[in-house]
Design a protein around this motif. Sequence first.
Motif, short mmCIF file in Angstrom:
data_model
loop_
_atom_site.label_atom_id
_atom_site.label_comp_id
_atom_site.label_asym_id
_atom_site.label_seq_id
_atom_site.Cartn_x
_atom_site.Cartn_y
_atom_site.Cartn_z
N TRP A 59 0.80 -1.22 0.00
CA TRP A 59 0.00 0.00 0.00
C TRP A 59 0.83 1.27 0.00
CZ3 TRP A 59 -4.69 -0.28 -1.57
CH2 TRP A 59 -5.38 -1.47 -1.42
N GLN A 60 2.13 1.18 0.13
CA GLN A 60 2.95 2.39 0.23
C GLN A 60 2.82 3.29 -0.99
OE1 GLN A 60 6.86 1.09 1.32
NE2 GLN A 60 6.32 0.95 3.48
N ARG A 61 2.67 2.73 -2.18
CA ARG A 61 2.56 3.60 -3.36
C ARG A 61 1.22 4.33 -3.41
NH1 ARG A 61 0.65 0.71 -8.60
NH2 ARG A 61 -0.48 -1.04 -7.72
N PHE A 62 0.19 3.78 -2.73
CA PHE A 62 -1.11 4.43 -2.67
C PHE A 62 -1.23 5.39 -1.49
CE2 PHE A 62 -1.91 0.29 -4.71
CZ PHE A 62 -2.43 0.73 -5.91
N LEU A 63 -0.36 5.19 -0.52
CA LEU A 63 -0.42 5.98 0.71
C LEU A 63 0.90 6.68 1.00
CD1 LEU A 63 -2.27 3.31 2.89
CD2 LEU A 63 -3.26 5.41 1.95
N PRO A 64 1.46 7.38 0.01
CA PRO A 64 2.73 8.06 0.28
C PRO A 64 2.53 9.14 1.35
CG PRO A 64 1.82 8.86 -1.77
CD PRO A 64 0.93 7.73 -1.32
N ARG A 65 3.41 9.13 2.29
CA ARG A 65 3.38 10.13 3.38
C ARG A 65 2.11 10.09 4.21
NH1 ARG A 65 5.20 12.12 -1.14
NH2 ARG A 65 3.39 13.37 -1.63
N TYR A 66 1.36 9.01 4.13
CA TYR A 66 0.15 8.88 4.95
C TYR A 66 0.51 8.73 6.42
CZ TYR A 66 -3.90 6.64 7.14
OH TYR A 66 -4.92 6.30 8.00
N VAL A 67 -0.15 9.49 7.23
CA VAL A 67 -0.04 9.38 8.68
C VAL A 67 -1.45 9.12 9.18
CG1 VAL A 67 0.53 10.60 10.80
CG2 VAL A 67 1.92 10.96 8.75
N PRO A 68 -1.65 8.06 9.96
CA PRO A 68 -3.00 7.80 10.46
C PRO A 68 -3.56 9.00 11.22
CG PRO A 68 -1.57 5.93 10.88
CD PRO A 68 -0.69 7.05 10.40
N PRO A 69 -4.87 9.15 11.18
CA PRO A 69 -5.48 10.25 11.95
C PRO A 69 -5.14 10.12 13.44
CG PRO A 69 -7.10 9.13 10.56
CD PRO A 69 -5.85 8.33 10.49
N SER A 70 -5.29 11.22 14.14
CA SER A 70 -5.05 11.21 15.59
C SER A 70 -6.13 10.38 16.29
CB SER A 70 -5.06 12.64 16.13
OG SER A 70 -6.38 13.17 16.04
N VAL A 71 -5.86 10.02 17.51
CA VAL A 71 -6.84 9.26 18.29
C VAL A 71 -8.17 10.03 18.40
CG1 VAL A 71 -7.36 8.37 20.61
CG2 VAL A 71 -5.18 7.82 19.50
N PRO A 72 -8.17 11.34 18.71
CA PRO A 72 -9.45 12.06 18.75
C PRO A 72 -10.17 12.07 17.39
CG PRO A 72 -7.78 13.30 19.93
CD PRO A 72 -7.07 12.17 19.23
#
Length: 167
Positions: A59-72
Motif C-alpha cells: 500500500w505504500q505507493r497508494f499511501l505516500p506520506r500517509y499518517v493515520p489520523p489522531s486518536v481524537p
Amino acid sequence: MTFTRSRFLADLEAGMAELSTPMRVYVTAGRFTEPEADLPELAARIRALLAVVAEDEAWQRFLPRYVPPSVPEIRDALEPMETHEAAAFLARLASVDLVWPSHRHLPAETAERAADRVVSLLGPEGTWWTNHDAGCGAVNGLTPLFDSLLAGTDGEYFALALQIADD
C-alpha cells in the motif's frame, strides 16, 4: 463456558485471523493494558492498525506520506453499531470486496462462522463501532482510499477488522 484469559485471547485472535486476507483485510485482537479501557483506548488500537497498513509495502505507493489520523479524529469518525448487527457486518467486511462486491476475499460460510465466534466471545455486553454512518450511508474514511472498519470491545479485550481497497 469459562475460559482462562490466555485461552480466551488465543480464541479471539484465532477467530480474527480467520477473517484476514493479505493486503486487503487487516485484523488484530488483544487485551487492553489500561484498566477500564473505553473508546479512546480502542481508537488508539485502531490507529496502530492503520499504521500497519501504511507500512505494508503493498500500500505504500497508494499511501505516500500517509499518517493515520489522531486518536481524537478516529474517535470522532466512529459510529456505534448494535451488537446484534456486528457479526453480519464483520462477515461482510471480511468476505466482500468494497469496490468489487462480486469479488470474494473469503467464502461467506467461513467469514460468517468466524465472525459469529468473535462477536460471541466479546459477549452481548460488548460495544461495537464502525466508520460507517448507517443513517445516511456515508463512510467516515480513515485513509485516502476506500476503507471499512469494525471494532469491538468488552472493556478488557478488543477485536479490529479493517478492509482497504483502491479503485
